[in-house]
Scaffold this motif. Structure first.
Motif, mmCIF file in Angstrom:
data_model
loop_
_atom_site.group_PDB
_atom_site.id
_atom_site.type_symbol
_atom_site.label_atom_id
_atom_site.label_comp_id
_atom_site.label_asym_id
_atom_site.label_seq_id
_atom_site.Cartn_x
_atom_site.Cartn_y
_atom_site.Cartn_z
ATOM 1 N N ARG A 1 27.691 -14.849 -3.636
ATOM 2 C CA ARG A 1 27.493 -14.577 -2.278
ATOM 3 C C ARG A 1 28.945 -14.559 -1.536
ATOM 4 O O ARG A 1 29.394 -13.943 -0.780
ATOM 5 N N SER B 1 28.490 -7.972 -4.394
ATOM 6 C CA SER B 1 27.595 -6.824 -4.834
ATOM 7 C C SER B 1 26.458 -7.390 -5.940
ATOM 8 O O SER B 1 25.633 -6.503 -6.127
ATOM 9 N N GLU C 1 22.049 -8.508 -4.654
ATOM 10 C CA GLU C 1 20.855 -7.728 -4.884
ATOM 11 C C GLU C 1 20.434 -7.691 -6.139
ATOM 12 O O GLU C 1 19.083 -7.513 -6.516
ATOM 13 N N LYS C 2 21.193 -8.194 -7.364
ATOM 14 C CA LYS C 2 20.579 -8.087 -8.636
ATOM 15 C C LYS C 2 19.790 -9.651 -8.980
ATOM 16 O O LYS C 2 19.550 -9.686 -10.252
ATOM 17 N N SER D 1 13.738 -12.087 -8.582
ATOM 18 C CA SER D 1 12.846 -12.700 -7.789
ATOM 19 C C SER D 1 12.575 -13.913 -8.149
ATOM 20 O O SER D 1 12.439 -14.793 -7.024
ATOM 21 N N GLU E 1 22.834 -18.144 3.019
ATOM 22 C CA GLU E 1 21.726 -17.312 3.043
ATOM 23 C C GLU E 1 21.286 -16.967 4.595
ATOM 24 O O GLU E 1 21.027 -15.747 4.801
ATOM 25 N N LYS F 1 21.747 -13.361 6.884
ATOM 26 C CA LYS F 1 20.516 -12.563 7.438
ATOM 27 C C LYS F 1 20.736 -12.186 8.834
ATOM 28 O O LYS F 1 20.452 -11.218 9.328
#
Length: 473
Positions: A196, A201, A204-205, A208, A244, A248
């Protein structure tokens, strides 16, 4: 290492003879020897409470009986170093170490020693993970996930092998297994923070299920209060989670990754309050974060806000008085204040004012002779900065209040430039708190007016900040 084997041979018969009578004992017998001791004693503690202090004799040996011992993690401390050990009633433990390689040389033998040796080896393996993170944080998250899965599987197999060989207690197995899990969790938290910060980039990978373990984590595990792995995990989780949450609200705001920013520290303090009820664990992090927040505050209202946060949390940590002291000191070190008339001692033992020994923009740093590994590391950085930015004076401020001559000896032995070294006077803070200041930098103009004081010597973009500072002068 050459002293280890003879000592073990001398005392091994003793442990064999004691083994039977100790099987039902509620005590732990501990004995050992330290090569190149750095202090005159060792301390055994648990949950920040000293169980016993054992003094070294003329041969640097110590021994004692620890009474009414409960099975669990303890801290073996030979100031300034420490390591965790596992003790159970009836253990007879022999310790050997060389302070020149404290963790690497630390060795246990005798009844029950296999448990502490296993934890020490886990610690050394965990230290190797620091290099692993640096080599893998640019990797794809799925690849890193596989690597951490492999590491955990390897550690767990070692624990299974230990259990089969020694039939260790279920209490120990549970602690060791938890330590392995928390090392695994910590690796993932540190990786998530680094990508981060440096490789957004890749965010997003992230799979989950990458942080699925978070729903099973306890932030109040009394059994693991003394575990460095457990505490490291909580520390790194706080960093990652705060980043994080900030991302947001403020997407692409690079200040979210600034661990010294007031907003970041405040968020972590609030997160500690919401997640941790265990008083010892909670105070461990409030001690650290509140101290950091005070030392790097750039506004009076920020200092007051941290003090009020602690008051509302009914904070009762060991640093309560120290934080109040640091708050008073920091009020003098806010941007806009002048240090030009502040008095220091030079290497000729004359008292001088700051404005009399510098005519350039100045950056001051702090060091103590008792923290040798720190000042050696620090000086490598400073010498490089001095070479790159000759238009700035990098002034070393020594904090050795108890030994005013020691700093001059260190300067001579390490070829520090004596013209750029001074010792602080009249410090209004307990000496035990001074180590909180060892990474702090203060940027001042040629007249001694503070420009900023919210940076550390290990700030990643420090040189960029120095160039900005130079351009403003």
């Amino acid at each position: 290492m050459k002293f280890k084997l003879p000592l073990l041979l001398i005392i091994s018969l003793f442990f064999l003879s004691c083994d039977k009578e100790n099987k039902t004992s509620k005590e732990v017998y501990i004995k050992g020897q330290i090569a190149n001791p750095s202090s005159e004693y060792v301390v055994i503690s648990k949950n920040n409470i000293n169980i016993d202090t054992l003094r070294l004799d003329k041969n640097n040996r110590f021994e004692g009986n620890l009474k009414d011992i409960e099975a669990g993690l303890y801290v073996f401390r030979h100031p300034p170093e420490n390591q965790i050990i596992y003790l159970e009633p009836g253990d007879s433990t022999l310790v050997w170490l060389n302070t020149l390689e404290f963790d690497e040389s630390l060795n246990f033998s005798g009844k029950g020693s296999e448990k502490s040796n296993f934890l020490t080896n886990l610690y050394l393996l965990n230290q190797q993970d620091n290099d692993l993170i640096l080599s893998y944080y640019k990797s794809d998250p799925s690849e890193f996930a596989k690597k951490t899965d492999s590491i955990r599987a390897n550690r767990k197999q070692k624990l299974i092998d230990l259990e089969e060989k020694y039939e260790v207690s279920q209490d120990f197995y549970k602690i060791a297994n938890s330590s392995i899990n928390y090392e695994y969790y910590d690796l993932r938290e540190r990786y998530a923070f680094l990508i981060r910060k440096y490789n957004p980039s890749l965010v997003e990978k992230i799979p989950s299920d990458f942080h699925d373990y978070r729903k099973d984590v306890s932030f109040n595990d009394t059994i693991l209060e003394d575990s460095y792995v457990y505490l490291n995990f909580i520390d790194d989780f706080l960093r990652t989670k705060t980043l994080e949450d900030c991302a947001k609200i403020k997407p692409n705001d690079k200040n979210c990754t600034n661990l010294n920013s007031f907003e970041n520290i405040k968020s972590r303090i609030e997160l500690v309050d919401s997640l941790i009820q265990n008083k010892n664990i909670k105070n461990t992090f409030l001690d650290r974060l509140a101290s950091q927040g005070i030392i790097y505050s750039q506004k009076e209202e920020n200092i007051d806000l941290i003090l009020n946060l602690l008051k509302n949390m009914d904070y009762s940590g060991n640093m309560k008085n120290g934080i109040a002291q640091m708050a008073k000191i920091q009020s003098d070190f806010l941007p806009g204040n002048s240090l030009g008339d502040k008095v220091y001692i030079n290497t000729k033992k004359d008292t001088v004012k700051l404005k009399s020994f510098t005519r350039k923009p100045t950056i001051t740093y702090r060091w103590m002779s008792s923290s040798s590994s720190h000042y050696i590391w620090q000086q490598d950085i400073i010498k490089n900065l001095q070479f790159k930015y000759p238009e700035v004076d990098f002034i070393g401020i020594n904090l050795d209040m108890a030994d005013p001559d020691k700093w001059i000896e260190v300067i001579k032995n390490n070829s520090f430039d004596p013209k750029l070294q001074f010792q602080a006077t009249n410090i209004r803070v307990d000496e035990n708190l001074l180590k909180n200041y060892l990474n702090k930098l203060i940027f001042m103009d040629a007249k001694g007016t503070i420009i900023r004081g919210d940076l550390q010597i290990n700030t990643p973009d420090l040189e960029k900040k120095i160039l900005e500072f130079i351009s403003q002068q």
